[in-house]
Scaffold this motif. Sequence first.
Motif, mmCIF file in Angstrom:
data_model
loop_
_atom_site.group_PDB
_atom_site.id
_atom_site.type_symbol
_atom_site.label_atom_id
_atom_site.label_comp_id
_atom_site.label_asym_id
_atom_site.label_seq_id
_atom_site.Cartn_x
_atom_site.Cartn_y
_atom_site.Cartn_z
ATOM 1 N N LEU A 1 71.833 59.579 55.305
ATOM 2 C CA LEU A 1 72.782 60.605 55.721
ATOM 3 C C LEU A 1 73.861 60.019 56.620
ATOM 4 C CD1 LEU A 1 70.365 63.573 56.499
ATOM 5 C CD2 LEU A 1 71.584 63.073 54.373
ATOM 6 N N LEU A 2 73.539 58.958 57.343
ATOM 7 C CA LEU A 2 74.490 58.350 58.279
ATOM 8 C C LEU A 2 75.333 57.260 57.636
ATOM 9 C CD1 LEU A 2 72.283 58.198 61.490
ATOM 10 C CD2 LEU A 2 73.822 60.008 60.705
ATOM 11 N N LYS A 3 75.073 56.952 56.366
ATOM 12 C CA LYS A 3 75.880 56.023 55.568
ATOM 13 C C LYS A 3 75.992 54.624 56.184
ATOM 14 C CE LYS A 3 76.456 59.374 52.752
ATOM 15 N NZ LYS A 3 75.516 59.436 51.606
ATOM 16 N N ARG A 4 74.879 54.149 56.741
ATOM 17 C CA ARG A 4 74.842 52.787 57.249
ATOM 18 C C ARG A 4 73.405 52.295 57.279
ATOM 19 N NH1 ARG A 4 72.836 52.104 62.456
ATOM 20 N NH2 ARG A 4 72.851 53.921 63.854
ATOM 21 N N LEU A 5 73.241 50.985 57.366
ATOM 22 C CA LEU A 5 71.924 50.412 57.570
ATOM 23 C C LEU A 5 71.540 50.560 59.042
ATOM 24 C CD1 LEU A 5 72.112 47.087 55.503
ATOM 25 C CD2 LEU A 5 71.362 49.355 54.757
ATOM 26 N N GLU B 1 75.199 42.929 47.747
ATOM 27 C CA GLU B 1 76.160 43.993 48.011
ATOM 28 C C GLU B 1 75.844 45.274 47.253
ATOM 29 O OE1 GLU B 1 78.851 45.874 50.040
ATOM 30 O OE2 GLU B 1 78.377 43.757 50.406
ATOM 31 N N ALA B 2 75.440 45.139 45.999
ATOM 32 C CA ALA B 2 75.141 46.331 45.197
ATOM 33 C C ALA B 2 73.923 47.066 45.747
ATOM 34 C CB ALA B 2 74.909 45.934 43.746
ATOM 35 N N ILE B 3 72.879 46.295 46.088
ATOM 36 C CA ILE B 3 71.669 46.914 46.641
ATOM 37 C C ILE B 3 71.965 47.544 47.992
ATOM 38 C CG2 ILE B 3 69.338 46.474 47.495
ATOM 39 C CD1 ILE B 3 69.077 44.288 45.385
ATOM 40 N N ARG B 4 72.714 46.799 48.818
ATOM 41 C CA ARG B 4 73.046 47.311 50.156
ATOM 42 C C ARG B 4 73.822 48.628 50.052
ATOM 43 N NH1 ARG B 4 74.689 44.334 55.460
ATOM 44 N NH2 ARG B 4 75.659 46.022 56.642
ATOM 45 N N SER B 5 74.810 48.669 49.182
ATOM 46 C CA SER B 5 75.595 49.891 49.016
ATOM 47 C C SER B 5 74.729 51.047 48.536
ATOM 48 C CB SER B 5 76.740 49.655 48.027
ATOM 49 O OG SER B 5 77.654 48.707 48.530
ATOM 50 N N GLY B 6 73.775 50.732 47.659
ATOM 51 C CA GLY B 6 72.866 51.760 47.168
ATOM 52 C C GLY B 6 71.989 52.319 48.274
ATOM 53 N N ILE B 7 71.514 51.447 49.141
ATOM 54 C CA ILE B 7 70.687 51.893 50.265
ATOM 55 C C ILE B 7 71.512 52.752 51.219
ATOM 56 C CG2 ILE B 7 69.400 51.155 52.298
ATOM 57 C CD1 ILE B 7 68.638 48.615 50.696
ATOM 58 N N GLU B 8 72.708 52.272 51.539
ATOM 59 C CA GLU B 8 73.565 53.024 52.466
ATOM 60 C C GLU B 8 73.879 54.414 51.925
ATOM 61 O OE1 GLU B 8 75.993 49.363 54.631
ATOM 62 O OE2 GLU B 8 76.781 50.247 52.779
ATOM 63 N N SER B 9 74.039 54.522 50.625
ATOM 64 C CA SER B 9 74.368 55.819 50.030
ATOM 65 C C SER B 9 73.204 56.803 50.130
ATOM 66 C CB SER B 9 74.780 55.639 48.564
ATOM 67 O OG SER B 9 73.663 55.285 47.759
#
Length: 257
Positions: free
Chosen positions: A217-221, A206-214
């Motif tokens: 620009l589109l705020k998603r994977l 979850e922490a890594i995923r949130s970091g990637i999403e941030s």
Amino acid sequence: MADRVAVEASRLRGKVAIVTASTQGIGFGIARRLGLEGASVVVSSRKQKNVDEAVASLKSLGIDAFGVVCHVSDASQRQNLMQKTVDKYGRIDILVSNAASNPSVDTLVEISDKALDKLWEVNVKATVQVIQAAAPHLSEGSSIVLISSIAGYNPSAGLAMYSVAKTALLGLTKALAMELAPKTRVNGVAPGFVPTHFASYLTENEAIRSGIESQTLLKRLGTVDDMGAAVAFLVSSDASYITGETIVVAGGIQSRL
């Protein structure tokens, strides 16, 4: 998904497409999209069970699908993939090289020779060898797509050597485009982070995923459908004046100017 591409269902009608490493994840998403747009699709992976399941899934969508077991590092299996495709369909119009491996998260100064060899063999050398095997059967106006990665532009900790191998595909795309023009166009797609089994150690944290999403620009994977759509565009006549290029499909993660 099917409704979204219905209006373009004839864009690839009559085309024959091979997608390597295509029984799950991004490869399967690409195969499905090409099939939904009318192509006859040949899927492959190392295990017969996976091939059979992928073919059945594609056929359930009304796609003309065929499957062949192929480990891309095995010369006889590469040749068998091409020959069986030609025996069934007579030619190859589209080739998508998707096979990849990441056997180590060690740093560059610590990575073992065994892991280095596998990264080179599967991610770079086998890509060239797959294209060598397909080249005699490619039709006039054919198209090749190499699947690279956003990591090829932005190497990251734990993905350093994998990233370098993907960087090599950016150059390989340009070199092949020069060699195979004007008969065959060669382009690349560099996916961002997509929640597949291959990337699960990143996207399920979850922490890594949130970091990637941030970082996007589109705020998603990304999704496998995003990647399939990009490949379908590149192999279609809509991209008939594009060759030697790599499209980054990463939601706006910085890649280049």
